[in-house]
Design a protein around this motif. Structure first.
Motif, PDB file in Angstrom:
ATOM      1  N   ASP A 109      -4.570   2.280 -10.144  1.00 53.29           N
ATOM      2  CA  ASP A 109      -4.302   3.684 -10.171  1.00 53.29           C
ATOM      3  C   ASP A 109      -2.785   3.901 -10.159  1.00 53.29           C
ATOM      4  O   ASP A 109      -2.024   3.009 -10.399  1.00 53.29           O
ATOM      5  CB  ASP A 109      -4.816   4.291  -9.113  1.00 53.29           C
ATOM      6  CG  ASP A 109      -4.470   3.732  -7.844  1.00 53.29           C
ATOM      7  OD1 ASP A 109      -3.501   3.098  -7.513  1.00 53.29           O
ATOM      8  OD2 ASP A 109      -5.154   4.195  -6.715  1.00 53.29           O
ATOM      9  N   VAL A 110      -2.573   5.206 -10.254  1.00 55.01           N
ATOM     10  CA  VAL A 110      -1.192   5.480 -10.424  1.00 55.01           C
ATOM     11  C   VAL A 110      -0.213   5.162  -9.370  1.00 55.01           C
ATOM     12  O   VAL A 110       0.686   4.642  -9.545  1.00 55.01           O
ATOM     13  CB  VAL A 110      -1.227   7.087 -10.579  1.00 55.01           C
ATOM     14  CG1 VAL A 110       0.487   7.685 -10.591  1.00 55.01           C
ATOM     15  CG2 VAL A 110      -1.569   7.683 -11.970  1.00 55.01           C
ATOM     16  N   LEU A 142       0.835  -1.069  -0.134  1.00 50.95           N
ATOM     17  CA  LEU A 142       0.039   0.068   0.078  1.00 50.95           C
ATOM     18  C   LEU A 142       0.915   1.156   0.286  1.00 50.95           C
ATOM     19  O   LEU A 142       2.059   1.119  -0.326  1.00 50.95           O
ATOM     20  CB  LEU A 142      -0.941  -0.068   1.288  1.00 50.95           C
ATOM     21  CG  LEU A 142      -0.304  -0.509   2.518  1.00 50.95           C
ATOM     22  CD1 LEU A 142       0.369   0.818   3.154  1.00 50.95           C
ATOM     23  CD2 LEU A 142      -1.391  -0.989   3.472  1.00 50.95           C
ATOM     24  N   VAL A 143       0.301   2.204   0.177  1.00 54.15           N
ATOM     25  CA  VAL A 143       1.198   3.682   0.283  1.00 54.15           C
ATOM     26  C   VAL A 143       1.015   4.182   1.405  1.00 54.15           C
ATOM     27  O   VAL A 143      -0.393   4.395   2.010  1.00 54.15           O
ATOM     28  CB  VAL A 143       0.589   4.591  -0.935  1.00 54.15           C
ATOM     29  CG1 VAL A 143       1.423   5.893  -0.721  1.00 54.15           C
ATOM     30  CG2 VAL A 143       1.079   4.283  -2.474  1.00 54.15           C
ATOM     31  N   LEU A 185       4.566  -0.995  -8.160  1.00 50.31           N
ATOM     32  CA  LEU A 185       5.120  -1.997  -9.173  1.00 50.31           C
ATOM     33  C   LEU A 185       6.517  -1.599  -9.488  1.00 50.31           C
ATOM     34  O   LEU A 185       7.343  -2.359  -9.517  1.00 50.31           O
ATOM     35  CB  LEU A 185       4.242  -2.073 -10.333  1.00 50.31           C
ATOM     36  CG  LEU A 185       3.126  -3.060 -10.102  1.00 50.31           C
ATOM     37  CD1 LEU A 185       2.166  -2.946 -11.382  1.00 50.31           C
ATOM     38  CD2 LEU A 185       3.496  -4.459  -9.954  1.00 50.31           C
ATOM     39  N   ASP A 186       6.681  -0.169  -9.817  1.00 54.33           N
ATOM     40  CA  ASP A 186       7.927   0.105 -10.012  1.00 54.33           C
ATOM     41  C   ASP A 186       8.968   0.084  -8.927  1.00 54.33           C
ATOM     42  O   ASP A 186      10.169  -0.180  -9.261  1.00 54.33           O
ATOM     43  CB  ASP A 186       8.127   1.568 -10.615  1.00 54.33           C
ATOM     44  CG  ASP A 186       7.162   1.709 -12.077  1.00 54.33           C
ATOM     45  OD1 ASP A 186       6.954   0.645 -12.655  1.00 54.33           O
ATOM     46  OD2 ASP A 186       6.831   2.999 -12.250  1.00 54.33           O
ATOM     47  N   PHE A 187       8.685   0.449  -7.731  1.00 53.11           N
ATOM     48  CA  PHE A 187       9.240   0.247  -6.647  1.00 53.11           C
ATOM     49  C   PHE A 187       9.858  -1.149  -6.446  1.00 53.11           C
ATOM     50  O   PHE A 187      11.107  -1.397  -6.150  1.00 53.11           O
ATOM     51  CB  PHE A 187       8.617   0.866  -5.393  1.00 53.11           C
ATOM     52  CG  PHE A 187       9.308   0.977  -4.396  1.00 53.11           C
ATOM     53  CD1 PHE A 187      10.413   1.964  -4.062  1.00 53.11           C
ATOM     54  CD2 PHE A 187       9.386  -0.033  -3.349  1.00 53.11           C
ATOM     55  CE1 PHE A 187      10.944   2.140  -2.799  1.00 53.11           C
ATOM     56  CE2 PHE A 187       9.889  -0.137  -2.077  1.00 53.11           C
ATOM     57  CZ  PHE A 187      10.794   0.975  -1.956  1.00 53.11           C
ATOM     58  N   LEU A 188       8.898  -1.867  -6.489  1.00 58.18           N
ATOM     59  CA  LEU A 188       9.181  -3.540  -6.177  1.00 58.18           C
ATOM     60  C   LEU A 188      10.289  -3.934  -7.487  1.00 58.18           C
ATOM     61  O   LEU A 188      11.373  -4.379  -6.975  1.00 58.18           O
ATOM     62  CB  LEU A 188       7.723  -4.224  -6.434  1.00 58.18           C
ATOM     63  CG  LEU A 188       7.216  -4.421  -5.244  1.00 58.18           C
ATOM     64  CD1 LEU A 188       5.975  -5.165  -5.658  1.00 58.18           C
ATOM     65  CD2 LEU A 188       7.825  -4.875  -4.100  1.00 58.18           C
ATOM     66  N   THR A 217      -5.784   2.273  -4.610  1.00 57.85           N
ATOM     67  CA  THR A 217      -4.637   1.870  -3.581  1.00 57.85           C
ATOM     68  C   THR A 217      -4.873   2.375  -2.295  1.00 57.85           C
ATOM     69  O   THR A 217      -5.382   3.504  -1.888  1.00 57.85           O
ATOM     70  CB  THR A 217      -3.319   2.629  -3.865  1.00 57.85           C
ATOM     71  OG1 THR A 217      -2.889   2.096  -5.393  1.00 57.85           O
ATOM     72  CG2 THR A 217      -1.985   2.194  -3.151  1.00 57.85           C
ATOM     73  N   THR A 218      -4.853   1.219  -1.474  1.00 54.93           N
ATOM     74  CA  THR A 218      -5.213   1.622   0.010  1.00 54.93           C
ATOM     75  C   THR A 218      -4.012   2.512   0.707  1.00 54.93           C
ATOM     76  O   THR A 218      -3.051   2.302   0.354  1.00 54.93           O
ATOM     77  CB  THR A 218      -5.297   0.434   0.771  1.00 54.93           C
ATOM     78  OG1 THR A 218      -6.209  -0.449   0.532  1.00 54.93           O
ATOM     79  CG2 THR A 218      -5.306   0.286   2.221  1.00 54.93           C
ATOM     80  N   LEU A 219      -4.549   3.590   1.467  1.00 57.27           N
ATOM     81  CA  LEU A 219      -3.578   4.573   2.222  1.00 57.27           C
ATOM     82  C   LEU A 219      -3.653   4.190   3.832  1.00 57.27           C
ATOM     83  O   LEU A 219      -4.561   3.668   4.152  1.00 57.27           O
ATOM     84  CB  LEU A 219      -3.994   5.665   2.078  1.00 57.27           C
ATOM     85  CG  LEU A 219      -4.243   6.308   0.598  1.00 57.27           C
ATOM     86  CD1 LEU A 219      -4.742   7.831   0.547  1.00 57.27           C
ATOM     87  CD2 LEU A 219      -2.991   6.287  -0.125  1.00 57.27           C
ATOM     88  N   GLY A 220      -2.329   4.121   4.095  1.00 56.97           N
ATOM     89  CA  GLY A 220      -1.978   3.990   5.639  1.00 56.97           C
ATOM     90  C   GLY A 220      -1.351   5.179   6.098  1.00 56.97           C
ATOM     91  O   GLY A 220      -0.432   5.631   5.679  1.00 56.97           O
TER      92      GLY A 220
END
Length: 312
Positions: free
Chosen positions: A56-57, A11-12, A63-66, A83-86
Motif C-alpha cells: 500500500d501507500v 511498520l508505521v 521504502l522511500d524513507f529507507l 502495512t501493520t500499524l503500531g
C-alpha cells in the motif's frame, strides 16, 4: 569496512498526542529493526534492511524513507497486505505499543526469500524483535544466522502485549536462547530481562546469557544507564546515562544497538573487552539525544549531532 544486514520488522507507528486541544495520532515510520538500520546508517555504517512490506501507500513511504536514510533495500520483499500499524500511547516518555494488521505485513518473509549472498557477505548481522514471533520470519532469521560469516548481534526487544501467557514467554525464552548461543553481542533492556528471566539482577542475567554462549552483553535501563558485561570472566560495569530533557523514549534502545553496530562496521570489534565501555558510553549519548525528540527512526542522529549535544 563492510556492511551490516538488519533483519526484522518495518511498520508505521501512530503516536498518541494532542493538537488544538484534541487527541491525535502522529504517523511515524518505525519498527525496532528499521530504527536500528536507520540509526546505524546515520552514524556512518553501510546497512541493508531485510524484511517484508505490504503493497500500500504506507509501504511505499517506508521504502522511500529507507532510501532517503541511506539504507539499502536489496533484501526487502513486497507482499499483498496492508502495512501493520503500531499504535503507541504514553505514560510519561515511555511508549506502550499495540499492533494492528491482518496479516502482519512484517511477518511474511520466509527463509526462501533471503538474498543468500547479501547475508553471507555481511560483516555484521542483526536479528531479533517481534518478527521472532512470526514462524516464517523466525525460520528466515534462523537461516540467516546459520549463513552469517561475520559478527552476529541480537536484541529480543520483547513486547509483553504479544505474549499472552507463561507458555508464550517460555517459548520466546527458548527462541532467545537459540540465538544467544552464537551471538557476539546481545543487547536487551531491563524490561526485556524482567519478562524473560523474572526479578534476577541485571548482573545475573548477563552471566546467564554468557553461560548460553553470548559474547558481550549490554543491558539498558533507561535513565540509570546500561550494564556492560564484556565476557563471562570479566566484571560487569554500570555506565550512567547522560542527563537529558526526555520527551519520547521511542527508539532509545534501538539507537543503542544502532550505535554499537555502526562502531562494529566502522572500527571492527574492540581489541580488548574493556573497549566495549567507550562504545556503550557513546551509544548512551546517542540514545539520550534520541529521547529529546519525538519519534523513533526520524530522531536518529548523526555523529556530528551527537558531538554538538555532548561535547567532550
Amino acid at each position: 569496512m563492510g556492511y551490516a544486514v538488519v533483519l526484522g520488522e518495518a511498520l508505521v507507528d501512530l503516536l498518541d498526542g494532542e493538537y488544538d486541544g484534541q487527541p491525535v495520532y502522529r504517523q511515524a515510520i518505525g519498527g525496532a529493526p528499521l530504527n536500528v538500520a536507520v540509526g546505524a546508517a546515520r552514524l556512518g555504517a553501510e546497512v541493508e534492511f531485510v524484511g517484508s512490506l505490504g503493497d500500500d501507500v504506507l509501504a511505499g513511504r517506508i521504502l522511500d524513507f529507507l532510501g532517503t536514510a541511506g539504507v539499502g533495500r536489496r533484501g526487502v520483499v513486497l507482499r499483498p497486505a496492508p502495512t501493520t500499524l503500531g499504535v503507541a500511547t504514553f505514560a510519561g516518555a515511555e511508549p506502550d505499543f499495540r499492533f494492528y494488521g491482518e496479516p502482519l505485513s512484517y511477518g511474511l518473509l520466509g527463509p526462501e526469500d533471503l538474498d543468500v549472498p547479501l547475508v553471507e557477505g555481511a560483516a555484521v548481522l542483526y536479528a531479533g524483535s517481534i518478527v521472532l514471533l512470526c514462524p516464517p520470519v523466525l525460520a528466515a532469521a534462523r537461516r540467516a544466522w546459520a549463513l552469517a560469516t561475520g559478527l552476529r548481534v541480537f536484541d529480543p526487544n520483547v513486547r509483553p502485549r504479544l505474549l499472552p501467557d507463561r507458555a508464550a514467554i517460555a517459548d520466546l525464552r527458548d527462541v532467545v536462547a537459540g540465538f544467544v548461543a552464537t551471538a557476539d553481542l546481545v543487547k536487551l533492556s531491563a524490561a526485556d530481562a524482567e519478562v524473560l528471566y523474572g526479578d534476577d539482577p541485571a548482573e545475573d542475567v548477563a552471566l546467564r546469557l554468557h553461560a548460553l554462549g553470548a559474547g558481550a552483553v549490554v543491558i539498558t535501563a533507561g535513565a540509570r544507564g546500561a550494564l556492560v558485561s564484556a565476557s563471562a570472566s570479566g566484571t560487569s560495569v554500570w555506565l550512567p546515562a547522560p542527563v537529558v530533557r526526555a520527551v519520547d523514549a521511542t527508539g532509545a534502545g534501538d539507537s543503542v544497538m544502532a550505535a554499537l553496530i555502526a562502531d562494529l562496521i566502522v572500527d571492527g570489534p574492540p581489541a580488548e573487552p574493556t573497549g566495549w565501555l567507550a562504545r556503550v558510553g557513546f551509544a548512551l549519548r546517542v540514545a539520550g539525544l534520541v529521547c529529546e525528540s519525538p519519534g523513533g527512526a526520524v530522531a536518529m542522529p548523526t555523529r556530528a549531532e551527537v558531538a554538538r549535544r555532548f561535547p567532550t
